[in-house]
Motif scaffolding. Structure first.
Motif, PDB file in Angstrom:
ATOM      1  N   LYS A 101      46.440  56.277  38.590  1.00  0.00           N
ATOM      2  CA  LYS A 101      46.162  54.558  37.754  1.00  0.00           C
ATOM      3  C   LYS A 101      46.068  53.669  38.970  1.00  0.00           C
ATOM      4  O   LYS A 101      45.322  52.994  38.067  1.00  0.00           O
ATOM      5  CB  LYS A 101      48.085  55.060  36.712  1.00  0.00           C
ATOM      6  N   THR A 102      46.823  53.540  39.987  1.00  0.00           N
ATOM      7  CA  THR A 102      46.926  52.639  40.738  1.00  0.00           C
ATOM      8  C   THR A 102      45.789  52.839  41.516  1.00  0.00           C
ATOM      9  O   THR A 102      44.825  51.366  41.758  1.00  0.00           O
ATOM     10  CB  THR A 102      48.032  53.281  41.735  1.00  0.00           C
ATOM     11  N   GLU A 103      45.125  53.966  41.988  1.00  0.00           N
ATOM     12  CA  GLU A 103      43.605  53.855  42.328  1.00  0.00           C
ATOM     13  C   GLU A 103      43.119  53.405  41.110  1.00  0.00           C
ATOM     14  O   GLU A 103      41.881  52.194  41.549  1.00  0.00           O
ATOM     15  CB  GLU A 103      43.708  55.621  42.074  1.00  0.00           C
ATOM     16  N   VAL A 104      42.831  53.807  39.713  1.00  0.00           N
ATOM     17  CA  VAL A 104      41.851  53.290  39.073  1.00  0.00           C
ATOM     18  C   VAL A 104      42.487  51.721  38.478  1.00  0.00           C
ATOM     19  O   VAL A 104      40.767  50.674  38.733  1.00  0.00           O
ATOM     20  CB  VAL A 104      42.172  54.527  37.408  1.00  0.00           C
ATOM     21  N   ALA A 105      42.447  50.907  38.860  1.00  0.00           N
ATOM     22  CA  ALA A 105      43.286  49.806  38.827  1.00  0.00           C
ATOM     23  C   ALA A 105      43.026  49.447  39.475  1.00  0.00           C
ATOM     24  O   ALA A 105      41.811  48.360  39.677  1.00  0.00           O
ATOM     25  CB  ALA A 105      44.902  49.917  38.340  1.00  0.00           C
ATOM     26  N   ASP A 106      43.014  50.244  40.704  1.00  0.00           N
ATOM     27  CA  ASP A 106      42.666  49.214  42.293  1.00  0.00           C
ATOM     28  C   ASP A 106      41.149  48.858  41.963  1.00  0.00           C
ATOM     29  O   ASP A 106      40.021  47.790  42.179  1.00  0.00           O
ATOM     30  CB  ASP A 106      42.824  50.116  43.212  1.00  0.00           C
ATOM     31  N   GLU A 107      40.190  50.033  41.656  1.00  0.00           N
ATOM     32  CA  GLU A 107      38.500  50.185  42.246  1.00  0.00           C
ATOM     33  C   GLU A 107      38.152  49.529  40.959  1.00  0.00           C
ATOM     34  O   GLU A 107      37.726  48.904  40.850  1.00  0.00           O
ATOM     35  CB  GLU A 107      38.379  52.032  41.405  1.00  0.00           C
ATOM     36  N   VAL A 108      38.927  49.079  39.910  1.00  0.00           N
ATOM     37  CA  VAL A 108      38.437  48.313  38.502  1.00  0.00           C
ATOM     38  C   VAL A 108      38.573  47.019  39.112  1.00  0.00           C
ATOM     39  O   VAL A 108      37.881  46.216  38.272  1.00  0.00           O
ATOM     40  CB  VAL A 108      39.417  48.536  36.781  1.00  0.00           C
ATOM     41  N   ARG A 109      39.696  46.553  39.944  1.00  0.00           N
ATOM     42  CA  ARG A 109      39.531  45.246  39.968  1.00  0.00           C
ATOM     43  C   ARG A 109      38.631  45.002  41.013  1.00  0.00           C
ATOM     44  O   ARG A 109      37.968  44.023  41.232  1.00  0.00           O
ATOM     45  CB  ARG A 109      41.460  45.131  40.991  1.00  0.00           C
ATOM     46  N   GLU A 114      33.027  42.413  42.634  1.00  0.00           N
ATOM     47  CA  GLU A 114      32.063  41.950  42.530  1.00  0.00           C
ATOM     48  C   GLU A 114      30.439  41.742  41.826  1.00  0.00           C
ATOM     49  O   GLU A 114      30.072  41.205  42.048  1.00  0.00           O
ATOM     50  CB  GLU A 114      30.984  43.762  43.305  1.00  0.00           C
ATOM     51  N   VAL A 115      31.150  41.303  40.188  1.00  0.00           N
ATOM     52  CA  VAL A 115      30.949  41.466  39.277  1.00  0.00           C
ATOM     53  C   VAL A 115      30.848  40.168  39.499  1.00  0.00           C
ATOM     54  O   VAL A 115      29.664  38.952  39.663  1.00  0.00           O
ATOM     55  CB  VAL A 115      31.157  42.117  38.095  1.00  0.00           C
ATOM     56  N   LYS A 116      31.741  39.721  39.480  1.00  0.00           N
ATOM     57  CA  LYS A 116      32.243  37.903  39.992  1.00  0.00           C
ATOM     58  C   LYS A 116      31.283  37.171  41.390  1.00  0.00           C
ATOM     59  O   LYS A 116      30.526  36.297  40.473  1.00  0.00           O
ATOM     60  CB  LYS A 116      33.247  37.943  39.754  1.00  0.00           C
ATOM     61  N   HIS A 117      31.999  38.141  42.310  1.00  0.00           N
ATOM     62  CA  HIS A 117      30.441  38.008  43.354  1.00  0.00           C
ATOM     63  C   HIS A 117      29.466  37.534  42.778  1.00  0.00           C
ATOM     64  O   HIS A 117      28.583  36.104  43.270  1.00  0.00           O
ATOM     65  CB  HIS A 117      31.267  38.172  44.389  1.00  0.00           C
TER      66      HIS A 117
END
Length: 153
Positions: A101-109, A114-117
């Motif tokens: 769960k933590t890894e998925v949340a980190d990847e989503v962030r 990147e999308v925002k940038h």
């Protein structure tokens, strides 16, 4: 195994034990009755055989009780071990799920960042292009206006 088969097996095992005890008693009594002895000797022999048979029955009952107790202890220990293993497996699985769960949340962030940038870069590029086009039109507008005005005069 069906319940009928298990019940029959239980009865057969218990019946066998009962049969052995009764058979021994009948055999002992028959031997005493057909042996030529006087009444006192016969009563003493019967009493001795009864005591012997009682002791053997008591010993057998003690053995069955001890074996049953051992079996119950073994089953209890096995059940306790299995419960411990299940709890341990559940804890390991829960930990793995938390980590995932933590890894998925980190990847989503990270992906959102990147999308925002990229979106910000594209917006800046479009703004720059729009400004350039506006400046171009500002500079060319007067000359285009001068070209059009003589035609209307």
């Amino acid at each position: 195994m069906s319940n009928d088969t298990m019940t029959t097996t239980s009865r057969t095992g218990g019946g066998l034990l009962l049969g052995v005890v009764i058979g021994a008693a009948v055999g002992a009594v028959s031997a005493l009755l057909f042996t030529p002895k006087n009444g006192v000797e016969m009563r003493q022999d019967l009493a001795e055989r009864y005591r012997s048979l009682s002791e053997k029955t008591g010993d057998l009952a003690s053995t069955v009780t001890a074996k049953s107790s051992d079996l119950a202890s073994c089953v209890t220990k096995s059940a306790s071990d299995l419960l411990g293993q299940a709890k341990e497996s559940t804890a390991v699985l829960a930990d793995k799920l938390r980590t995932a769960k933590t890894e998925v949340a980190d990847e989503v962030r990270h992906q959102a960042s990147e999308v925002k940038h990229e979106t910000t870069e594209q917006a800046n590029h479009l703004q720059s292009e729009a400004n350039r086009q506006a400046d171009h039109l500002k500079h060319e507008a007067p000359s285009q206006l001068n070209n059009i005005q003589p035609k209307f005069n």
